[in-house]
Design a protein around this motif. Structure first.
Motif, short mmCIF file in Angstrom:
data_model
loop_
_atom_site.label_atom_id
_atom_site.label_comp_id
_atom_site.label_asym_id
_atom_site.label_seq_id
_atom_site.Cartn_x
_atom_site.Cartn_y
_atom_site.Cartn_z
N THR A 137 -9.71 -9.14 -16.70
CA THR A 137 -10.58 -8.47 -15.74
C THR A 137 -11.57 -9.44 -15.08
N ASP A 138 -11.40 -10.74 -15.36
CA ASP A 138 -12.33 -11.72 -14.81
C ASP A 138 -12.28 -11.79 -13.29
N ALA A 139 -13.46 -12.07 -12.71
CA ALA A 139 -13.51 -12.38 -11.28
C ALA A 139 -13.29 -13.88 -11.15
N MET A 140 -12.88 -14.33 -9.96
CA MET A 140 -12.55 -15.73 -9.78
C MET A 140 -13.07 -16.21 -8.43
N THR A 141 -13.70 -17.38 -8.42
CA THR A 141 -14.11 -17.96 -7.14
C THR A 141 -13.20 -19.15 -6.83
N ALA A 142 -13.23 -19.59 -5.58
CA ALA A 142 -12.38 -20.73 -5.18
C ALA A 142 -12.77 -22.00 -5.96
N LYS B 192 -10.72 -29.31 -15.02
CA LYS B 192 -12.15 -29.48 -15.27
C LYS B 192 -12.75 -28.28 -15.99
N SER B 193 -12.06 -27.15 -15.94
CA SER B 193 -12.44 -25.99 -16.76
C SER B 193 -11.23 -25.59 -17.58
N LYS B 194 -11.48 -25.35 -18.85
CA LYS B 194 -10.35 -25.03 -19.74
C LYS B 194 -10.18 -23.52 -19.95
N GLY B 195 -11.20 -22.75 -19.51
CA GLY B 195 -11.14 -21.32 -19.78
C GLY B 195 -11.51 -20.47 -18.58
N PHE B 196 -11.25 -19.15 -18.68
CA PHE B 196 -11.71 -18.20 -17.68
C PHE B 196 -13.22 -18.02 -17.88
N PRO B 197 -13.93 -17.47 -16.85
CA PRO B 197 -15.37 -17.27 -17.01
C PRO B 197 -15.73 -16.50 -18.28
N THR B 198 -14.97 -15.42 -18.58
CA THR B 198 -15.32 -14.66 -19.80
C THR B 198 -14.14 -14.42 -20.74
N SER B 199 -12.91 -14.48 -20.23
CA SER B 199 -11.81 -14.02 -21.07
C SER B 199 -10.96 -15.13 -21.70
N GLY B 200 -11.63 -16.20 -22.16
CA GLY B 200 -10.94 -17.18 -22.98
C GLY B 200 -10.11 -18.20 -22.23
N LYS B 201 -9.22 -18.83 -22.99
CA LYS B 201 -8.43 -19.96 -22.52
C LYS B 201 -7.64 -19.66 -21.24
N ALA B 202 -7.67 -20.61 -20.32
CA ALA B 202 -6.91 -20.46 -19.07
C ALA B 202 -5.80 -21.51 -19.02
N VAL B 203 -4.58 -21.05 -18.78
CA VAL B 203 -3.43 -21.95 -18.66
C VAL B 203 -2.88 -21.85 -17.24
N PRO B 204 -3.15 -22.86 -16.40
CA PRO B 204 -2.65 -22.78 -15.02
C PRO B 204 -1.16 -23.11 -14.93
N PRO C 19 -1.82 -13.21 -21.16
CA PRO C 19 -3.15 -13.04 -20.57
C PRO C 19 -3.89 -14.36 -20.30
N SER C 20 -3.41 -15.47 -20.85
CA SER C 20 -4.07 -16.76 -20.63
C SER C 20 -3.61 -17.44 -19.33
N ILE C 21 -2.47 -17.00 -18.81
CA ILE C 21 -1.88 -17.73 -17.67
C ILE C 21 -2.48 -17.29 -16.34
N ILE C 22 -2.68 -18.29 -15.47
CA ILE C 22 -3.10 -18.03 -14.10
C ILE C 22 -2.15 -18.78 -13.18
N GLY C 23 -1.66 -18.07 -12.15
CA GLY C 23 -0.71 -18.69 -11.24
C GLY C 23 -0.95 -18.23 -9.82
N TYR C 24 -0.01 -18.51 -8.96
CA TYR C 24 -0.17 -18.10 -7.57
C TYR C 24 1.20 -17.87 -6.93
N VAL C 25 1.25 -16.96 -5.96
CA VAL C 25 2.48 -16.70 -5.21
C VAL C 25 2.09 -16.32 -3.78
N ASP C 26 3.08 -16.24 -2.91
CA ASP C 26 2.88 -15.68 -1.59
C ASP C 26 2.52 -14.20 -1.79
N VAL C 27 1.57 -13.70 -1.00
CA VAL C 27 1.15 -12.30 -1.12
C VAL C 27 2.35 -11.34 -1.07
N ALA C 28 3.31 -11.68 -0.22
CA ALA C 28 4.48 -10.83 -0.04
C ALA C 28 5.32 -10.72 -1.32
#
Lengths: 138, 359
Positions: A32-37, A47-59, A117-126
């Motif tokens: 449920t974390d918010a994310m800034t650019a 440079k950051s290893k985790g989400f703002p509040t919800s633990g480890k972030a794996v890009p 829940p640790s993974i963060i990725g990106y795709v085309d909106v479509a």
């Protein structure tokens, strides 16, 4: 000679951002974390290893040469693909971390994000499906 | 300690083979060929003695590095990096060997064999792919001690879009690595052994998307033993307290970047470089000027003083591969030229081309 021609030709192309369809940064539905650019950039540059509040972030990153990836790197990491590789070569060979793992397709990206829940990725909106949550759009 | 680490790495490697996602193997390399086209010689790489003459040579700066990083637990990893350098007969040497412990998300401790983090490019000066030039500026990257055995603390924090990275290290270099003194033997003649103990240093780096500013300070006790010198009076052992200050600034203006680095090695010398780069598509053009000045003088002329002007190109012709071309002109203005030529002035012009890669 071919290399020389390539160098001359490429020099004539003015450096400019690649145009692209809208990008969606995606996380697990339970995240449920918010994310800034800025924060997103730090995660992808190690440079950051985790989400703002919800633990480890794996890009996760799309494969080299993927058109969505070029746009993502230019808008989020503020680097060309080779600058991004150079940045990570510096980090990696000075023991500061390892680059984001590559996935070969947007389908795989969505699949992996939806399962961890640790993974963060990106795709085309479509390409976004109901299995993931969009945390930021570009 | 070192053997224990080796054993730990071996064990981790063995277990890594069974569980492959715990092991990350990567590498880098450069094949560089150069030739002095005017003058008699050029020192392209001071710490490792990469010296060119009037014959085309790919056996000075070419190198290959392999790195294995094993994840031991969520907080702990072990890293080993080995390198083969052409100017060392491709003998494989352990360049880095350390364990990394994440104290929290922002603070980590490294213990083992590490690179001395003094210059901005110190820790990755062998990774040609990571910078635009064919080589780091030789005049300004001449420090003879490149590695240490010890501890390093790395801290990261940020304020909005501004990142701050801080480093603290303590340790000593290995007195059994005579290659650390090869450059001194090369310049002074005879045999020069140097060992550094009580090494302590700090570094602070502030960065945003377009700006990097870094300052480092280091101090140590240096013990030097000279033998078989040309002048017998120079033989013997001396102890010197040394300190080293380095300032690096980088500013990007769109496709343009300007880099500036200055360092003062007390009580020996000061050096600096300034470089501008311009990126156009896959090509990056660069200009560079670097200078070295020894504090010791004869009259008003430093015993060793030289500067280099370089013009070059990096071309990213394939992902993870960059072609580079460079023409450099060295101007030796010291009392004694580093490389003597027919008119004894040490000036030289050198052409270089190479490929850097990472995998």
């Amino acid at each position: 000679m071919k290399l020389f021609k390539q160098i001359v030709l490429s020099s004539l192309i003015v450096w400019a951002p690649i145009s692209f369809a809208e990008l969606a940064v995606i996380v697990h539905k339970d995240n449920t974390d918010a994310m800034t650019a800025d924060y997103l950039q730090r995660i992808f540059l190690g440079k950051s290893k985790g989400f703002p509040t919800s633990g480890k972030a794996v890009p996760l990153d799309l494969a080299e040469g993927h058109p969505v990836r070029e746009a993502f790197l230019q808008n989020v990491a503020k680097k060309t693909a080779s600058q991004f590789t150079a940045y990570w070569a510096k980090q990696m060979f000075t023991g500061k971390g390892v680059p984001p793992k590559l996935v070969s397709s947007e389908k795989d990206m969505i699949d992996l994000v939806s399962k961890n829940p640790s993974i963060i990725g990106y795709v085309d909106v479509a390409s976004v499906t109901a299995d993931v949550r969009v945390v930021l759009k570009f | 300690m070192k053997h224990l680490l080796l054993l730990a790495i071996t064990l981790v490697w063995a277990s890594g083979i069974m569980a492959n996602d715990r092991l990350f193997i990567s590498g880098f390399g450069s094949i560089i060929g150069s030739q002095v086209v005017d003058g008699s010689g050029y020192v392209a790489d001071y710490p490792n003695i990469g010296v060119y003459d009037d014959q085309f040579d790919v056996g000075q700066e070419s190198k290959l590095g392999l790195q294995a990083r094993a994840t031991i637990s969520e907080e702990m990893s072990a890293t080993m990096q080995v390198m083969s350098r052409a100017n060392n007969e491709y003998e494989t040497e352990v360049e880095w060997l350390f364990v990394n412990y994440a104290i929290d998300d922002d603070l980590e401790l490294q213990a083992g064999k590490l690179r001395v983090p003094v210059y901005y490019f110190s820790e990755f000066m062998d990774v040609g792919y990571a910078y635009p030039w064919i080589r780091v500026p030789a005049d300004a990257y001449s420090l003879d001690v490149t590695s240490f055995n010890g501890l390093q603390l790395n801290h990261r924090t940020y304020f909005g879009a501004i990142n701050l990275a801080s480093t603290l290290y303590v340790g000593r270099n290995s007195p059994r690595s005579p290659e650390d003194s090869e450059i001194m033997s090369f310049i002074f003649g005879g045999n020069v052994q140097r060992s550094f103990t009580g090494m302590v240093g700090v570094g602070f780096e502030i960065s945003t998307d377009n700006t990097i500013a870094k300052v480092t300070y280091s101090q140590a006790s240096m013990k030097q033993t000279r033998s078989n010198s040309f002048n017998v009076a120079d033989d013997g052992t001396t102890n010197t307290d040394i300190n080293f200050i380095d300032v690096y600034l980088q500013q990007n203006f769109g496709a343009f970047s300007v880099m500036l680095e200055y360092n003062d090695y007390d009580p020996f010398y000061s050096s600096y470089f300034v470089s501008g780069t311009y990126q156009m598509g896959r090509a990056t053009y660069y200009l560079m000027h670097s200078q070295f000045e020894l504090d010791a003088k004869i009259g008003s002329t430093p015993i060793e003083e030289h500067d280099t002007n370089s013009l070059g190109l990096r071309y990213d012709f394939k992902p993870r591969m960059a072609f580079k071309f460079d023409i450099s002109m060295i101007n030796d203005t010291g009392s004694f030229a580093v490389n003597k030529d027919s008119n004894n002035d040490g000036d030289a012009t050198i052409l270089s081309a190479g490929v850097d890669f990472t995998f």
